[in-house]
Design an enzyme around this catalytic site. Structure first.
Site: not given
Ligand code: T46
Length: 133
Positions: A50
């Protein structure tokens, strides 16, 4: 590309090392949120996929290592995060994928804004379209 490695200021003595990031010096923005990613079960796992519309972040592995692939629509670059004093600043509008996590990796992220799903672009074609607009 609006991304660069930032070296945290470190103080080493016989007791160990203390690393610091301070607003206006190593920290380019006030921090409103922190989160960390750990327990990634295998080197084959890729996370991210993303970009963010406005969010700015500083990412570092406080333990272990991982690699971040950044893509600003024109070029792609890999950044290895393998030291607690080696941070990666990522500005808005950059697609990211994280991979090659070691078992002991703890990827800590300091973010400029609270969590807001509306700030994410999770579709690569939409990301590329946003670069042309
Ligand atoms: C990024 C990279 C480096 C929350 O509820 N609060 C938060 O502050 C975050 C970051 C995530 N979440 C929830 C949303 C999803 O259900 O945690 C779950 C996993 O998040 P995501 O799939 O977006 O994780 P990554 O590792 O793909 O991405 C993350 C960050 O979301 C993003 O901003 O830049 O790490």
């Amino acid at each position: 590309m609006d991304a660069e490695m930032v070296e945290m200021r470190s103080f080493e003595d016989a007791r160990g090392i203390l690393s610091v990031g301070e607003l206006g010096k190593e920290m380019p923005f006030p921090v409103r949120r922190i989160y960390y990613i750990y327990g990634v079960p295998s080197k084959d796992i890729r996370r991210g996929y993303h970009s963010h519309k406005a969010l700015r972040q500083l990412c570092l592995c406080v333990s272990g290592s991982c690699t971040m692939m950044l893509d600003d629509g024109k070029e792609k670059k890999d950044f290895v995060l393998d030291k607690p004093d080696k941070a990666l600043y990522i500005g808005p509008g950059i697609w990211r994928e994280m991979y090659d996590f070691t078992e002991d990796a703890v990827l800590m992220v300091l973010a400029s804004e609270e969590y807001d799903e509306r700030d994410y672009i999770r579709n690569y074609d939409e990301f590329m379209r946003s670069k042309r607009d």
